[in-house]
Design an enzyme around this catalytic site. Structure first.
Site, PDB file in Angstrom:
ATOM      1  N   GLY A  37       0.830  -1.211   0.000  1.00 40.19           N
ATOM      2  CA  GLY A  37       0.000   0.000   0.000  1.00 40.19           C
ATOM      3  C   GLY A  37       0.860   1.254   0.000  1.00 40.19           C
ATOM      4  O   GLY A  37       2.059   1.196   0.243  1.00 40.19           O
ATOM      5  N   GLN A  75      -8.682  -6.309   4.648  1.00 33.59           N
ATOM      6  CA  GLN A  75      -8.265  -6.261   3.233  1.00 33.59           C
ATOM      7  C   GLN A  75      -6.781  -6.532   3.051  1.00 33.59           C
ATOM      8  O   GLN A  75      -6.332  -6.789   1.937  1.00 33.59           O
ATOM      9  CB  GLN A  75      -8.551  -4.863   2.643  1.00 33.59           C
ATOM     10  CG  GLN A  75      -9.950  -4.343   2.907  1.00 33.59           C
ATOM     11  CD  GLN A  75     -11.008  -5.205   2.276  1.00 33.59           C
ATOM     12  OE1 GLN A  75     -10.923  -5.503   1.087  1.00 33.59           O
ATOM     13  NE2 GLN A  75     -11.996  -5.621   3.051  1.00 33.59           N
ATOM     14  N   SER A 119     -10.882 -14.665  -1.974  1.00 36.41           N
ATOM     15  CA  SER A 119     -10.506 -14.593  -3.392  1.00 36.41           C
ATOM     16  C   SER A 119     -11.145 -15.686  -4.241  1.00 36.41           C
ATOM     17  O   SER A 119     -11.238 -16.853  -3.835  1.00 36.41           O
ATOM     18  CB  SER A 119      -8.983 -14.705  -3.507  1.00 36.41           C
ATOM     19  OG  SER A 119      -8.598 -14.847  -4.862  1.00 36.41           O
ATOM     20  N   SER A 120     -11.512 -15.285  -5.448  1.00 34.41           N
ATOM     21  CA  SER A 120     -12.049 -16.233  -6.435  1.00 34.41           C
ATOM     22  C   SER A 120     -11.031 -17.307  -6.797  1.00 34.41           C
ATOM     23  O   SER A 120     -11.385 -18.341  -7.360  1.00 34.41           O
ATOM     24  CB  SER A 120     -12.436 -15.480  -7.704  1.00 34.41           C
ATOM     25  OG  SER A 120     -11.272 -14.950  -8.309  1.00 34.41           O
ATOM     26  N   TYR A 143      -1.007 -18.709  -3.145  1.00 34.31           N
ATOM     27  CA  TYR A 143      -1.871 -17.567  -2.817  1.00 34.31           C
ATOM     28  C   TYR A 143      -3.309 -18.037  -2.583  1.00 34.31           C
ATOM     29  O   TYR A 143      -3.948 -17.687  -1.595  1.00 34.31           O
ATOM     30  CB  TYR A 143      -1.831 -16.546  -3.969  1.00 34.31           C
ATOM     31  CG  TYR A 143      -2.839 -15.423  -3.837  1.00 34.31           C
ATOM     32  CD1 TYR A 143      -2.585 -14.347  -3.002  1.00 34.31           C
ATOM     33  CD2 TYR A 143      -4.038 -15.445  -4.554  1.00 34.31           C
ATOM     34  CE1 TYR A 143      -3.509 -13.317  -2.875  1.00 34.31           C
ATOM     35  CE2 TYR A 143      -4.962 -14.415  -4.431  1.00 34.31           C
ATOM     36  CZ  TYR A 143      -4.694 -13.353  -3.602  1.00 34.31           C
ATOM     37  OH  TYR A 143      -5.606 -12.340  -3.468  1.00 34.31           O
ATOM     38  N   LYS A 147      -5.494 -17.865   0.920  1.00 37.12           N
ATOM     39  CA  LYS A 147      -6.764 -17.128   0.961  1.00 37.12           C
ATOM     40  C   LYS A 147      -7.909 -18.053   1.375  1.00 37.12           C
ATOM     41  O   LYS A 147      -8.798 -17.664   2.148  1.00 37.12           O
ATOM     42  CB  LYS A 147      -7.042 -16.505  -0.417  1.00 37.12           C
ATOM     43  CG  LYS A 147      -6.279 -15.229  -0.665  1.00 37.12           C
ATOM     44  CD  LYS A 147      -7.027 -14.091   0.003  1.00 37.12           C
ATOM     45  CE  LYS A 147      -6.286 -12.800   0.062  1.00 37.12           C
ATOM     46  NZ  LYS A 147      -7.028 -11.739   0.749  1.00 37.12           N
TER      47      LYS A 147
HETATM   48  C1  UD1 Z   1      -6.059 -13.814  -9.037  1.00 36.83           C
HETATM   49  C2  UD1 Z   1      -7.521 -14.012  -8.617  1.00 36.83           C
HETATM   50  C3  UD1 Z   1      -8.078 -12.669  -8.160  1.00 36.83           C
HETATM   51  C4  UD1 Z   1      -7.187 -12.045  -7.108  1.00 36.83           C
HETATM   52  C5  UD1 Z   1      -5.772 -11.896  -7.649  1.00 36.83           C
HETATM   53  C6  UD1 Z   1      -4.819 -11.326  -6.619  1.00 36.83           C
HETATM   54  C7  UD1 Z   1      -8.309 -15.816 -10.087  1.00 36.83           C
HETATM   55  C8  UD1 Z   1      -9.237 -16.203 -11.171  1.00 36.83           C
HETATM   56  N1  UD1 Z   1      -8.303 -14.525  -9.745  1.00 36.83           N
HETATM   57  O1  UD1 Z   1      -6.053 -12.991 -10.128  1.00 36.83           O
HETATM   58  O2  UD1 Z   1      -9.389 -12.846  -7.664  1.00 36.83           O
HETATM   59  O3  UD1 Z   1      -7.670 -10.798  -6.790  1.00 36.83           O
HETATM   60  O4  UD1 Z   1      -5.307 -13.181  -8.011  1.00 36.83           O
HETATM   61  O5  UD1 Z   1      -3.593 -11.079  -7.190  1.00 36.83           O
HETATM   62  O6  UD1 Z   1      -7.622 -16.640  -9.529  1.00 36.83           O
HETATM   63  N2  UD1 Z   1      -1.658 -11.359 -17.380  1.00 36.83           N
HETATM   64  C9  UD1 Z   1      -1.133 -11.045 -18.621  1.00 36.83           C
HETATM   65  N3  UD1 Z   1      -0.243 -10.029 -18.699  1.00 36.83           N
HETATM   66  C10 UD1 Z   1       0.177  -9.321 -17.606  1.00 36.83           C
HETATM   67  C11 UD1 Z   1      -0.367  -9.649 -16.347  1.00 36.83           C
HETATM   68  C12 UD1 Z   1      -1.276 -10.675 -16.273  1.00 36.83           C
HETATM   69  O7  UD1 Z   1      -1.472 -11.672 -19.636  1.00 36.83           O
HETATM   70  O8  UD1 Z   1       1.002  -8.404 -17.782  1.00 36.83           O
HETATM   71  C13 UD1 Z   1      -2.676 -12.435 -17.310  1.00 36.83           C
HETATM   72  C14 UD1 Z   1      -2.410 -13.495 -16.259  1.00 36.83           C
HETATM   73  O9  UD1 Z   1      -1.568 -14.522 -16.737  1.00 36.83           O
HETATM   74  C15 UD1 Z   1      -3.844 -13.982 -15.982  1.00 36.83           C
HETATM   75  C16 UD1 Z   1      -4.690 -12.718 -16.197  1.00 36.83           C
HETATM   76  O10 UD1 Z   1      -3.895 -11.826 -16.947  1.00 36.83           O
HETATM   77  O11 UD1 Z   1      -4.236 -14.967 -16.907  1.00 36.83           O
HETATM   78  C17 UD1 Z   1      -5.074 -12.042 -14.887  1.00 36.83           C
HETATM   79  O12 UD1 Z   1      -3.901 -11.902 -14.103  1.00 36.83           O
HETATM   80  P1  UD1 Z   1      -3.870 -11.026 -12.758  1.00 36.83           P
HETATM   81  O13 UD1 Z   1      -4.401  -9.689 -13.023  1.00 36.83           O
HETATM   82  O14 UD1 Z   1      -2.510 -11.169 -12.171  1.00 36.83           O
HETATM   83  O15 UD1 Z   1      -4.952 -11.723 -11.835  1.00 36.83           O
HETATM   84  P2  UD1 Z   1      -5.304 -13.287 -11.495  1.00 36.83           P
HETATM   85  O16 UD1 Z   1      -4.070 -14.070 -11.281  1.00 36.83           O
HETATM   86  O17 UD1 Z   1      -6.331 -13.766 -12.453  1.00 36.83           O
END
Ligand code: UD1
Length: 319
Positions: A37, A75, A119-120, A143, A147
């Site tokens: 934060g 949070q 978390s989902s 993670y 959670k």
């Molecule tokens: C996961 C949890 C979410 C939680 C978060 C905390 C799931 C479905 N969701 O998010 O609820 O709040 O962790 O960190 O498990 N990506 C790219 N390029 C980038 C960054 C990410 O392609 O530069 C892709 C990742 O590989 C992933 C998607 O975007 O497939 C989302 O990534 P991110 O935003 O890190 O969140 P999750 O891992 O889905």
């Protein structure tokens, strides 16, 4: 006037909660160790809140912070799936051990209710879509495990001690003040800031993975509802907090191109370890028992978030 203790208050969700609690005329106390934060997230409200810099792994300051609090909105976390894959021990301390300290302190201080940012990711690779709360969880990453274990502690403290706890399973929350600067930042914070700077974003995998991206104001509303909903309907229970719509990353990139005016391309790199393929929430339990309904959809959320990051260009946008 009620007192809300917000852990992780200097994060983007915690600070949005602080603004909402102040707006409804209640008192805000906040704890943050400023590991992820930032003080700047609290800039214009800092004189209206009781902010305490402390680490939740130290029980004593948490106990003191809980004294006299009506509600605790927990949070604080070290987010990011890949960060936990790289360093499971730190993830476990911040995302699980700290939760147990918060629960111990909240119980001792006899707070009315603890609402937890779950978390989902707990659903993991379960093939069913949408994900509903009664499904057996199947966490993949450290993670997600931490959670989910924290959720079980929340439920346990209700069952064993009668401390009212409510778990909100957040689905990929995004919005203003989300930190875009870390390699572990959420995908939308990264993509928006990269595209505003004219830099190509990177999609990990083929971009067909999908998420139920949820604008932060929806999560804020769910927390406030979770504090006031009748205990018989919500205490010791878990609720999805999302929009109920999923978008894949290729489509997200196209949408962001329109909204940001970016004209370049996207790069593709290898899929990330621990990644979930698809994520989508069933919201019927949250609607029935919490009275939750998503108020801001994905596109409107993106517009607001882009507007905020644009207003930050030249000030705090990372290079
Ligand atoms: C996961 C949890 C979410 C939680 C978060 C905390 C799931 C479905 N969701 O998010 O609820 O709040 O962790 O960190 O498990 N990506 C790219 N390029 C980038 C960054 C990410 O392609 O530069 C892709 C990742 O590989 C992933 C998607 O975007 O497939 C989302 O990534 P991110 O935003 O890190 O969140 P999750 O891992 O889905």
């Amino acid at each position: 006037m009620a007192t809300y203790l917000i852990t992780g208050i200097a994060g983007f969700i915690g600070s949005a909660l602080a603004r909402a609690v102040l707006a409804q005329g209640d008192q805000v106390r906040g704890v943050d160790n400023l590991s992820t934060g930032k003080r700047s997230n609290l800039a214009e409200i800092q004189h209206r809140i009781d902010f305490r810099e402390a680490d939740l792994l130290d029980l004593e300051p948490v106990r003191v912070a809980c004294q006299g609090a009506d509600y605790v909105l927990h949070q604080a976390a070290i987010p990011s799936v890949p960060r936990s894959v790289a360093d499971p021990l730190t993830s476990n301390r911040a995302n699980l051990d700290a939760t147990v300290n918060v629960l111990m302190a909240a119980r001792e201080a006899k707070v009315k209710r603890v609402v937890y940012a779950a978390s989902s990711s707990a659903y993991g690779e379960t093939p069913t879509l949408p994900k509903y709360e009664a499904m057996p969880p199947d966490p993949i990453s450290p993670y997600a495990v931490a959670k989910l274990a924290s959720e079980y502690y929340m439920v346990s403290f209700y069952r064993c001690y009668g401390l009212e706890t409510v778990c909100l399973r957040y689905f990929n929350i995004f919005g203003p003040r989300q930190d875009p600067a870390s390699p572990y930042s959420g995908v939308l914070a990264k993509f928006i800031t990269q595209m505003l700077k004219g830099e190509p974003p990177i999609i990990f995998g083929d971009g067909t993975q999908s998420r139920d991206f949820t604008y932060v104001d929806n999560a804020v509303a769910a927390n406030l509802l979770a504090c006031t909903a009748p205990a018989g309907q919500v205490a010791g229970r878990v609720f999805n907090v999302a929009t109920g719509v999923r978008t894949d990353l290729n489509e997200t990139f196209r949408l962001l191109k329109q909204l940001t005016g970016y004209t370049g391309n996207v790069r593709y790199e290898a899929e990330r370890a621990g990644d979930v393929k698809h994520s989508l929430a069933d919201l019927s339990r949250a609607a029935r028992h919490l009275g939750y309904k998503p108020m801001v959809n994905f596109e409107e959320g993106l517009r607001r978030t882009i507007a905020w990051y644009k207003s930050e260009v030249g000030t705090s946008l990372p290079r």
